[in-house]
Design a protein around this motif. Structure first.
Motif, PDB file in Angstrom:
ATOM      1  N   LYS A   1       1.066  -0.963  -0.012  1.00 48.65           N
ATOM      2  CA  LYS A   1      -0.007   0.088  -0.073  1.00 48.65           C
ATOM      3  C   LYS A   1       0.926   1.398  -0.213  1.00 48.65           C
ATOM      4  O   LYS A   1       1.849   1.346   0.682  1.00 48.65           O
ATOM      5  CB  LYS A   1      -0.994   0.074   1.112  1.00 48.65           C
ATOM      6  N   LEU A   2       0.685   2.368  -0.945  1.00 46.69           N
ATOM      7  CA  LEU A   2       1.496   3.333  -1.310  1.00 46.69           C
ATOM      8  C   LEU A   2       0.971   4.557  -0.367  1.00 46.69           C
ATOM      9  O   LEU A   2      -0.184   4.750  -0.075  1.00 46.69           O
ATOM     10  CB  LEU A   2       1.503   3.591  -2.461  1.00 46.69           C
ATOM     11  N   GLU A   3       1.712   5.127   0.466  1.00 45.78           N
ATOM     12  CA  GLU A   3       1.319   6.522   1.244  1.00 45.78           C
ATOM     13  C   GLU A   3       1.109   7.448   0.067  1.00 45.78           C
ATOM     14  O   GLU A   3       1.485   7.582  -1.147  1.00 45.78           O
ATOM     15  CB  GLU A   3       2.552   7.012   1.878  1.00 45.78           C
ATOM     16  N   GLU A   4       0.813   8.772   0.388  1.00 46.77           N
ATOM     17  CA  GLU A   4       0.192   9.756  -0.586  1.00 46.77           C
ATOM     18  C   GLU A   4       1.522  10.148  -1.201  1.00 46.77           C
ATOM     19  O   GLU A   4       2.525  10.293  -0.573  1.00 46.77           O
ATOM     20  CB  GLU A   4      -0.394  11.026   0.396  1.00 46.77           C
ATOM     21  N   CYS A   5       1.496  10.493  -2.424  1.00 46.42           N
ATOM     22  CA  CYS A   5       2.505  11.404  -3.325  1.00 46.42           C
ATOM     23  C   CYS A   5       2.396  12.779  -3.561  1.00 46.42           C
ATOM     24  O   CYS A   5       0.952  13.022  -3.877  1.00 46.42           O
ATOM     25  CB  CYS A   5       2.743  10.559  -4.387  1.00 46.42           C
ATOM     26  N   TYR A   6       3.058  13.503  -3.932  1.00 46.65           N
ATOM     27  CA  TYR A   6       2.898  14.721  -4.362  1.00 46.65           C
ATOM     28  C   TYR A   6       4.505  15.325  -4.415  1.00 46.65           C
ATOM     29  O   TYR A   6       5.130  15.345  -3.867  1.00 46.65           O
ATOM     30  CB  TYR A   6       2.125  15.615  -3.811  1.00 46.65           C
TER      31      TYR A   6
ATOM     32  N   ILE B   1      -9.274  18.725 -15.615  1.00 50.21           N
ATOM     33  CA  ILE B   1      -9.361  17.348 -15.472  1.00 50.21           C
ATOM     34  C   ILE B   1      -8.219  16.782 -15.281  1.00 50.21           C
ATOM     35  O   ILE B   1      -7.080  17.026 -16.093  1.00 50.21           O
ATOM     36  CB  ILE B   1     -10.004  16.510 -16.993  1.00 50.21           C
ATOM     37  N   SER B   2      -8.033  15.929 -14.063  1.00 43.72           N
ATOM     38  CA  SER B   2      -6.713  15.416 -13.982  1.00 43.72           C
ATOM     39  C   SER B   2      -6.264  14.379 -14.579  1.00 43.72           C
ATOM     40  O   SER B   2      -7.183  13.515 -15.271  1.00 43.72           O
ATOM     41  CB  SER B   2      -6.836  14.656 -12.465  1.00 43.72           C
ATOM     42  N   ARG B   3      -4.978  14.279 -15.038  1.00 43.87           N
ATOM     43  CA  ARG B   3      -4.509  13.301 -15.858  1.00 43.87           C
ATOM     44  C   ARG B   3      -3.494  12.540 -15.285  1.00 43.87           C
ATOM     45  O   ARG B   3      -2.602  12.957 -14.397  1.00 43.87           O
ATOM     46  CB  ARG B   3      -3.392  14.274 -17.085  1.00 43.87           C
TER      47      ARG B   3
ATOM     48  N   THR C   1      -6.239  38.342 -15.731  1.00 43.54           N
ATOM     49  CA  THR C   1      -6.938  38.437 -14.235  1.00 43.54           C
ATOM     50  C   THR C   1      -7.072  37.077 -13.937  1.00 43.54           C
ATOM     51  O   THR C   1      -7.732  36.822 -12.861  1.00 43.54           O
ATOM     52  CB  THR C   1      -8.268  38.930 -14.388  1.00 43.54           C
ATOM     53  N   GLU C   2      -6.232  35.999 -14.488  1.00 39.82           N
ATOM     54  CA  GLU C   2      -6.540  34.456 -13.929  1.00 39.82           C
ATOM     55  C   GLU C   2      -5.333  33.981 -13.211  1.00 39.82           C
ATOM     56  O   GLU C   2      -4.051  34.640 -13.512  1.00 39.82           O
ATOM     57  CB  GLU C   2      -6.781  33.826 -15.053  1.00 39.82           C
ATOM     58  N   LEU C   3      -5.314  33.151 -12.397  1.00 38.46           N
ATOM     59  CA  LEU C   3      -4.283  32.587 -11.461  1.00 38.46           C
ATOM     60  C   LEU C   3      -4.594  31.136 -11.787  1.00 38.46           C
ATOM     61  O   LEU C   3      -5.638  30.427 -11.519  1.00 38.46           O
ATOM     62  CB  LEU C   3      -4.162  32.820 -10.082  1.00 38.46           C
ATOM     63  N   THR C   4      -3.197  30.388 -12.009  1.00 38.95           N
ATOM     64  CA  THR C   4      -3.472  28.923 -12.209  1.00 38.95           C
ATOM     65  C   THR C   4      -2.493  28.140 -11.053  1.00 38.95           C
ATOM     66  O   THR C   4      -1.293  28.881 -11.289  1.00 38.95           O
ATOM     67  CB  THR C   4      -3.116  28.427 -13.595  1.00 38.95           C
ATOM     68  N   CYS C   5      -2.815  27.174 -10.635  1.00 38.10           N
ATOM     69  CA  CYS C   5      -2.152  26.415  -9.466  1.00 38.10           C
ATOM     70  C   CYS C   5      -1.963  25.033  -9.821  1.00 38.10           C
ATOM     71  O   CYS C   5      -3.092  24.596 -10.279  1.00 38.10           O
ATOM     72  CB  CYS C   5      -2.703  26.832  -8.183  1.00 38.10           C
ATOM     73  N   TRP C   6      -0.962  24.379  -9.877  1.00 34.21           N
ATOM     74  CA  TRP C   6      -0.920  22.934 -10.210  1.00 34.21           C
ATOM     75  C   TRP C   6       0.152  22.092  -9.257  1.00 34.21           C
ATOM     76  O   TRP C   6       1.068  22.876  -8.863  1.00 34.21           O
ATOM     77  CB  TRP C   6      -0.620  22.788 -11.899  1.00 34.21           C
ATOM     78  N   PHE C   7      -0.236  20.837  -9.226  1.00 31.83           N
ATOM     79  CA  PHE C   7       0.708  19.819  -8.444  1.00 31.83           C
ATOM     80  C   PHE C   7       0.759  18.706  -9.278  1.00 31.83           C
ATOM     81  O   PHE C   7      -0.093  18.046  -9.573  1.00 31.83           O
ATOM     82  CB  PHE C   7      -0.032  19.536  -7.112  1.00 31.83           C
ATOM     83  N   PRO C   8       2.215  18.241  -9.710  1.00 26.12           N
ATOM     84  CA  PRO C   8       2.393  17.259 -10.150  1.00 26.12           C
ATOM     85  C   PRO C   8       2.652  16.060  -9.441  1.00 26.12           C
ATOM     86  O   PRO C   8       2.967  16.253  -8.291  1.00 26.12           O
ATOM     87  CB  PRO C   8       3.643  17.513 -11.279  1.00 26.12           C
TER      88      PRO C   8
ATOM     89  N   ASN D   1      -1.716  14.525 -12.306  1.00 30.78           N
ATOM     90  CA  ASN D   1      -1.395  16.116 -12.545  1.00 30.78           C
ATOM     91  C   ASN D   1      -2.503  16.745 -12.182  1.00 30.78           C
ATOM     92  O   ASN D   1      -3.747  16.707 -13.066  1.00 30.78           O
ATOM     93  CB  ASN D   1      -0.780  16.227 -13.877  1.00 30.78           C
ATOM     94  N   VAL D   2      -2.553  17.500 -10.954  1.00 34.61           N
ATOM     95  CA  VAL D   2      -3.784  18.226 -10.860  1.00 34.61           C
ATOM     96  C   VAL D   2      -3.696  19.613 -10.757  1.00 34.61           C
ATOM     97  O   VAL D   2      -2.599  20.258 -10.458  1.00 34.61           O
ATOM     98  CB  VAL D   2      -3.987  18.081  -9.213  1.00 34.61           C
ATOM     99  N   SER D   3      -4.824  20.337 -11.421  1.00 32.81           N
ATOM    100  CA  SER D   3      -4.429  21.739 -11.742  1.00 32.81           C
ATOM    101  C   SER D   3      -5.915  22.452 -11.700  1.00 32.81           C
ATOM    102  O   SER D   3      -6.780  21.948 -11.767  1.00 32.81           O
ATOM    103  CB  SER D   3      -3.572  22.346 -13.117  1.00 32.81           C
TER     104      SER D   3
END
Length: 264
Positions: free
Chosen positions: A137-142, A184-186, A152-159, A194-196
C-alpha cells in the motif's frame, strides 16, 4: 465350553484387528498432518511504503528439512511473474535474489501507484505446493506545487499526486474555491495524477494561497503562496494577450508628432 472359548477368542481377535486398523488410520492422519506442516512460506502481509522508495519483499521457506525446489516465484496480481527460480537455475541480480532452500527476495525500485497491490510468493518442491501473499500500500504522493498568472487569472498545479486530489483556493484567509475551475486530472503511466485549477477574476494586488487536498484521506499535503500582479500590469498584459487596444508601438508616431508641434 469349547464353543464359548472359541467365540471369545474370535471376538478378541476382531477387537485387536479393529484396534490395529484404528491405529493405522490415526498414524496415516498424523503423517498427513505432519506433511502439511512440514513446510510453509513466511512473508510480511502488509507493507505501507513511502512514494518512490525502494523495498524488498522477502519470502522465507520455513521447513524442518531443506526442500528440493522445482520452482519458486514472486508474482504481481496484474502482471507476469517478476522472477522464477529453482535450485539449478537461481536468479541473483537487480530483480531477485535467491538463497537455495531458504529465501527468495524480490527487489522493487522506486515504488509507484502502478506497483501497488498483491504480490504472491509460490513454491513447488518435493514437499508440496505452497503460497503466501504480501500487500503493498502506497502512502500519499505529491511534488512541489507551482503557479502562473495570465491577465486576471491565476493557475495553480501539483504534479505527481496520489491518490487523486483537488485544489482549494484562499484569499487572505477567505475560501474562494467556488470561483475556481478544476481541470480534468491526467494520470501518467506510473499511476500519478497531475492536478491543476484556475481562479478567474483574481483581485489585483491580492494575496492568494492554493492548497492540495486529498478527499480519500482528508489530508492537505501542500500549499503555494502567490501575490497577484498589479492592476496596471494586468491591464497591459490583458491588452497584449487579447490583441485589443492600441499598443505603444502604434502610439509612438502620434506622440512624436504632438511633441514636434508643441516645440514649434
Amino acid at each position: 465350553m469349547t464353543r464359548f472359548v472359541t467365540e471369545k477368542r474370535r471376538m478378541s481377535e476382531t477387537g485387536a484387528g479393529s484396534l490395529f486398523a484404528c491405529i493405522i488410520l490415526l498414524c496415516a492422519s498424523s503423517i498427513a498432518q505432519t506433511a502439511e506442516t512440514l513446510m510453509k512460506l513466511e512473508v510480511r502481509e502488509l507493507l505501507t511504503v513511502p512514494c518512490n522508495q525502494d523495498i524488498d519483499l522477502d519470502c522465507n521457506i520455513i521447513s524442518f528439512r531443506e526442500p528440493v525446489v522445482n520452482s519458486m516465484s514472486w508474482q504481481h496480481h496484474v502482471a507476469k511473474p517478476r522472477c522464477i527460480v529453482n535450485d539449478t537455475k537461481p536468479a541473483d541480480g537487480p530483480q531477485c535474489t535467491y538463497t537455495k532452500g531458504k529465501q527468495l527476495v524480490l527487489h522493487l525500485h522506486s515504488v509507484t501507484p502502478a506497483m501497488e497491490g498483491e504480490y504472491t510468493c509460490k513454491i513447488l518442491s518435493n514437499q508440496g505446493i505452497k503460497s503466501a501473499t504480501s500487500i503493498i500500500k502506497l502512502e500519499e504522493c505529491y511534488s512541489q506545487g507551482s503557479w502562473s498568472s495570465s491577465g486576471t487569472e491565476l493557475t495553480c498545479w501539483f504534479p505527481g499526486v496520489y491518490p487523486e486530489g483537488t485544489i482549494h483556493w484562499f484569499s487572505e484567509g477567505r475560501n474562494v474555491t467556488e470561483d475556481a475551475v478544476m481541470a480534468i486530472s491526467r494520470v501518467d503511466r506510473k499511476g500519478l495524477f497531475n492536478v491543476s485549477s484556475t481562479l478567474h477574476d483574481a483581485r489585483s494586488g491580492g494575496l492568494y494561497t492554493c492548497t492540495l487536498w486529498i478527499p480519500s484521506t482528508g489530508r492537505t499535503l501542500g500549499e503555494v503562496h502567490m501575490e497577484k500582479i498589479q492592476a496596471a500590469e494586468i491591464s497591459w498584459n490583458t491588452q497584449l494577450a487579447s490583441g485589443g487596444g492600441v499598443g505603444l508601438g502604434q502610439q509612438l508616431p502620434s506622440i512624436l508628432l504632438l511633441v514636434s508641434i508643441l516645440m514649434v
